[in-house]
Write a protein that holds these residues in place. Structure first.
Motif, short mmCIF file in Angstrom:
data_model
loop_
_atom_site.label_atom_id
_atom_site.label_comp_id
_atom_site.label_asym_id
_atom_site.label_seq_id
_atom_site.Cartn_x
_atom_site.Cartn_y
_atom_site.Cartn_z
N ALA A 40 0.83 -1.21 0.00
CA ALA A 40 0.00 0.00 0.00
C ALA A 40 0.87 1.26 0.00
O ALA A 40 0.59 2.21 -0.74
CB ALA A 40 -0.93 -0.01 1.21
N ILE A 41 1.92 1.27 0.80
CA ILE A 41 2.79 2.45 0.89
C ILE A 41 3.53 2.68 -0.43
O ILE A 41 3.60 3.81 -0.94
CB ILE A 41 3.78 2.31 2.06
CG1 ILE A 41 3.01 2.42 3.38
CG2 ILE A 41 4.88 3.35 1.99
CD1 ILE A 41 3.81 2.04 4.60
N VAL A 42 4.08 1.60 -1.00
CA VAL A 42 4.82 1.74 -2.26
C VAL A 42 3.89 2.19 -3.39
O VAL A 42 4.25 3.05 -4.20
CB VAL A 42 5.55 0.43 -2.61
CG1 VAL A 42 6.07 0.43 -4.03
CG2 VAL A 42 6.70 0.21 -1.63
N GLY A 45 3.24 5.82 -2.97
CA GLY A 45 4.43 6.58 -3.35
C GLY A 45 4.63 6.64 -4.85
O GLY A 45 4.98 7.70 -5.40
N ILE A 46 4.40 5.54 -5.53
CA ILE A 46 4.52 5.53 -7.00
C ILE A 46 3.47 6.46 -7.62
O ILE A 46 3.76 7.19 -8.57
CB ILE A 46 4.40 4.10 -7.55
CG1 ILE A 46 5.65 3.30 -7.16
CG2 ILE A 46 4.20 4.10 -9.05
CD1 ILE A 46 5.57 1.83 -7.48
N SER A 47 2.27 6.44 -7.06
CA SER A 47 1.22 7.33 -7.56
C SER A 47 1.64 8.79 -7.39
O SER A 47 1.44 9.62 -8.29
CB SER A 47 -0.08 7.07 -6.81
OG SER A 47 -1.04 8.04 -7.12
N ALA A 67 -2.62 18.44 -2.86
CA ALA A 67 -3.12 17.50 -3.87
C ALA A 67 -2.22 16.28 -3.98
O ALA A 67 -2.70 15.16 -4.20
CB ALA A 67 -3.24 18.20 -5.22
N LEU A 68 -0.93 16.48 -3.83
CA LEU A 68 0.01 15.36 -3.87
C LEU A 68 -0.26 14.38 -2.75
O LEU A 68 -0.35 13.17 -2.97
CB LEU A 68 1.45 15.89 -3.80
CG LEU A 68 2.56 14.84 -3.64
CD1 LEU A 68 2.63 13.97 -4.87
CD2 LEU A 68 3.88 15.54 -3.37
N TRP A 69 -0.42 14.87 -1.53
CA TRP A 69 -0.63 14.00 -0.38
C TRP A 69 -2.02 13.35 -0.40
O TRP A 69 -2.18 12.21 0.05
CB TRP A 69 -0.37 14.76 0.91
CG TRP A 69 1.10 15.00 1.06
CD1 TRP A 69 1.76 16.17 0.83
CD2 TRP A 69 2.08 14.02 1.36
NE1 TRP A 69 3.10 15.98 0.99
CE2 TRP A 69 3.34 14.67 1.31
CE3 TRP A 69 2.05 12.67 1.65
CZ2 TRP A 69 4.53 14.01 1.57
CZ3 TRP A 69 3.24 12.01 1.91
CH2 TRP A 69 4.46 12.68 1.87
N LEU A 73 -2.39 9.30 -0.28
CA LEU A 73 -3.25 8.64 0.71
C LEU A 73 -4.41 7.90 0.06
O LEU A 73 -4.75 6.78 0.46
CB LEU A 73 -3.78 9.66 1.71
CG LEU A 73 -2.77 10.14 2.75
CD1 LEU A 73 -3.36 11.25 3.59
CD2 LEU A 73 -2.31 9.00 3.61
N ALA A 74 -5.04 8.51 -0.94
CA ALA A 74 -6.18 7.87 -1.60
C ALA A 74 -5.77 6.56 -2.27
O ALA A 74 -6.47 5.55 -2.15
CB ALA A 74 -6.81 8.82 -2.61
N VAL A 75 -4.64 6.56 -2.96
CA VAL A 75 -4.19 5.34 -3.63
C VAL A 75 -3.78 4.28 -2.61
O VAL A 75 -4.13 3.11 -2.73
CB VAL A 75 -3.04 5.64 -4.63
CG1 VAL A 75 -2.40 4.37 -5.13
CG2 VAL A 75 -3.57 6.46 -5.79
#
Length: 170
Positions: A40-42, A45-47, A67-69, A73-75
């Protein structure tokens, strides 16, 4: 005539299992959780990285960009939901659980978990993993096993279960 599920696996009649499942070892439970969390974290991060590289270098958003964060978080949370609810519903295990050889089953009879049980388990796992677990590690840890709630638990897969005495095999 025998009943089969969506994937052609023969269903056992209700009440045919008389033993409750034996929970998987702590090492395999935490190993599966680490794999699922890292996934989930990776992916989040890739998103975020893909979002940043879509901008020209002179217009790249700063790391404090909301918007980045939100995207990260959403992905991450969305992938966690799909992994912990949808995949467990279909295959009895998330990616991490399938890799380490465990699965999620009902505590009562070892059958497939219901969708509402998996959703409650996911919400509770997020809340537990973001609050109680970090506090436990900060304060010195605990020897208590992780909680199994919503009527489901993490048990061995049939291949591993057949090697353990007193354990059912599906």
């Amino acid at each position: 005539m025998e009943s089969k599920d969506l994937f052609g696996v023969v269903r056992e009649p209700r009440g045919s299992r008389d033993l409750a499942p034996v929970p998987a070892s702590m090492a395999r439970r935490y190993g599966a959780a680490a794999i699922d969390g890292a996934l989930a974290i990776v992916s989040g991060g890739i998103s975020g990285l893909l979002y940043v590289i879509t901008f020209p270098a002179s217009e790249a958003p700063p790391l404090t960009d909301g918007a980045l964060w939100v995207r990260i978080l959403a992905v991450g949370i969305g992938l966690s939901l799909v992994n912990q609810v949808l995949l467990v519903l279909l295959f009895r295990g998330s990616v991490g659980k399938l890799i380490v050889g465990t699965r999620v089953v009902r505590m009562a009879d070892g059958g497939r978990a219901r969708p509402w049980q998996l959703l409650i388990r996911w919400v509770g796992g997020i809340a537990y993993g973001l609050t109680i677990l970090p506090l436990g590690f900060i304060l010195g840890g605990s020897e208590a096993p992780p909680l199994d709630f919503a009527g489901v638990c993490i048990a061995d897969t049939p291949a591993r279960a057949s090697a353990r005495p007193g354990h059912f095999v599906t």
